[in-house]
Enzyme design. Structure first.
Site, mmCIF file in Angstrom:
data_model
loop_
_atom_site.group_PDB
_atom_site.id
_atom_site.type_symbol
_atom_site.label_atom_id
_atom_site.label_comp_id
_atom_site.label_asym_id
_atom_site.label_seq_id
_atom_site.Cartn_x
_atom_site.Cartn_y
_atom_site.Cartn_z
ATOM 1 N N ASP A 144 0.783 -1.242 0.000
ATOM 2 C CA ASP A 144 0.000 0.000 0.000
ATOM 3 C C ASP A 144 0.812 1.287 0.000
ATOM 4 O O ASP A 144 0.265 2.365 0.260
ATOM 5 C CB ASP A 144 -0.961 -0.003 1.198
ATOM 6 C CG ASP A 144 -2.094 -0.994 0.985
ATOM 7 O OD1 ASP A 144 -2.704 -0.951 -0.092
ATOM 8 O OD2 ASP A 144 -2.361 -1.806 1.891
ATOM 9 N N ASP B 82 -7.109 -3.437 -5.649
ATOM 10 C CA ASP B 82 -6.707 -2.153 -5.056
ATOM 11 C C ASP B 82 -5.276 -1.762 -5.465
ATOM 12 O O ASP B 82 -4.920 -0.587 -5.513
ATOM 13 C CB ASP B 82 -6.743 -2.220 -3.514
ATOM 14 C CG ASP B 82 -7.868 -3.046 -2.945
ATOM 15 O OD1 ASP B 82 -8.340 -3.979 -3.628
ATOM 16 O OD2 ASP B 82 -8.276 -2.789 -1.805
HETATM 17 N N1 GLY Z 1 -7.375 -1.087 0.067
HETATM 18 C C1 GLY Z 1 -8.217 -1.588 1.081
HETATM 19 C C2 GLY Z 1 -9.628 -1.180 0.947
HETATM 20 O O1 GLY Z 1 -10.045 -0.604 -0.034
HETATM 21 O O2 GLY Z 1 -10.364 -1.435 1.885
#
Ligand code: GLY
Length: 419
Positions: free
Chosen positions: A115, A180
């Site tokens: 992330d 994501d």
């Molecule tokens: N990237 C984690 C979410 O969207 O919850």
């Protein structure tokens, strides 16, 4: 002669109508951005955020829940502060944004999950864009380097989590990639541009190509988690983590996909990515499960026939069709960008879909009054129903993309380029 006069009058009336509409929209944007800044200032002054922690949501009693910098969301509050500063050019807000951003400096070597793009590009990326501070550029290149260590040439993608336990039983996967992850690529494209090193961009393009091949169904709906075998590079499984069922479409996942492929088209101008972005966007905006206010249910297939959650998931125990304002905000921002890459009626359709979402989010149904909602702007988002966490709450990233979308809309109305 008469006909000419009538045509002139009609043109003048049309012009006045569009001018009035544009002024009303400008006022809508300004009111929402000023309102958002009020929330941001209150939050920055709040005593409820523990030292060295970052706002994320609130608990059932309405109290702030903040996270350490190592979670995936610490970049959003600093990023929102930068957007607030971009709007009002207030030096005090800039100082606040700077101090929140600079707390994240240790993350430039962080490699424990994927992330880093969210964490560093939303914070330092905006900071660099608005200040030109060279030390921020270096931190972003280091962060891109750290993220790149998670790329595997055999699978052709960046590993999201170090492991993923299936909802179906005891099976654990060791190369899961979630949709994501497309969002983290923006920092890689940036790093190649400013460093001249093509490696980061090559990784981003390969990741997008692999995602395009494996993450979507023929109707452009998305899987959330695709699990790879890192030795053979083959897909082992496609499963749900935050969505309702393996074969369903998690609304925020689809939102990340629309945003990620639109951004990847911006950075590459490769028509394959534009085609994908449009397919994903069409799936989102044409979905029949979305209520009339344009804010989607948290999963486009929740409780529909033919969709079955895994036995360890909480998904089927929560019978209310909660909305996800975060998915709407992310998609609104993406659609505004997408509208600038397509011609005529298509552009108007994407822009209008974004504007419809923004008007809903800016209404009392979703926008919380000052002094409430833990100083978050939007209500009614969902973190993860299968994990029984963050159900119908504010989320810091819903606010970030709401503000971003308003700024993009403002630029479009002013005839300015977004990028
Ligand atoms: N990237 C984690 C979410 O969207 O919850």
């Amino acid at each position: 002669m008469k006909f000419q006069k009538a045509t002139t009058l009609l043109c003048a009336a049309t012009f006045t109508f569009f001018q009035a509409k544009s002024q009303a929209e400008q006022a809508f944007i300004k009111e929402n951005l000023s309102f958002a800044v009020g929330h941001l200032e209150n939050m920055a002054a709040s005593k409820d955020i523990e030292k060295l922690k970052f706002p994320r949501t609130i608990n059932k009693e309405g109290k702030m829940i903040s996270t350490s910098m190592y979670d995936w969301t610490p970049g959003f509050f600093p990023g929102s502060l930068w957007y607030g500063y971009e709007f009002n050019k207030d030096e005090k807000l800039k100082a606040t944004a700077t101090s929140w951003t600079e707390q994240l400096e240790p993350l430039q070597t962080f490699t424990r999950h994927h992330d880093l793009g969210f964490m560093m590009y939303c914070s330092y990326g905006n900071a660099y864009r608005l200040t030109g501070n060279e030390s921020y550029k270096k931190i972003l290149i280091n962060s891109a380097n750290a993220l790149s260590t998670r790329f595997n040439a055999k699978t052709g993608c960046i590993k999201s989590w170090n492991s993923f336990k299936s909802w179906h039983g005891d099976k654990t996967y060791y190369f899961p990639v979630i949709i994501d992850n497309m969002m983290n690529l923006e920092m890689l494209f940036f790093a190649s541009k400013v460093s001249g090193d093509p490696r980061f961009k090559n990784i981003a393009v390969k990741h997008a190509e692999t995602t395009m091949k494996n993450h979507f169904r023929p109707d452009y709906s998305s899987y959330h988690v695709v699990c790879y075998d890192s030795v053979s590079g083959k897909v082992e499984a496609r499963e749900a983590a935050q969505g309702f069922a393996d074969n369903s479409t998690w609304a925020r996942g689809q939102a990340w996909a629309v945003y990620g492929f639109t951004m990847t088209y911006r950075e590459t101008k490769d028509p394959r990515f534009l085609k994908t972005a449009k397919g994903l966007a069409n799936y989102f905006i044409n979905n029949k499960s979305t209520p009339a206010d344009h804010i989607p249910i948290w999963d486009f297939n929740a409780w529909q026939k033919g969709y079955q959650p895994g036995k360890n998931s909480n998904a089927s125990k929560v019978p209310v069709l909660y909305r996800d304002a975060s998915a709407a905000a992310i998609t609104a921002s993406a659609l505004l960008e997408l509208s600038t890459y397509v011609p005529g009626a298509e552009a108007s359709r994407y822009k209008q879909a974004a504007v419809d979402i923004l008007h809903s989010l800016g209404s009392p149904a979703y926008r919380a009054p000052h002094g409430s909602n833990g100083d978050f702007i939007l209500e009614h988002s969902v973190g993860s129903i299968p994990h029984n966490g963050e159900i119908d709450v504010p989320l810091v990233y819903a606010d970030y993309y709401f503000i971003e979308a308003l700024l993009r809309y403002q630029k479009i109305l002013d005839g300015k380029k977004l990028f």
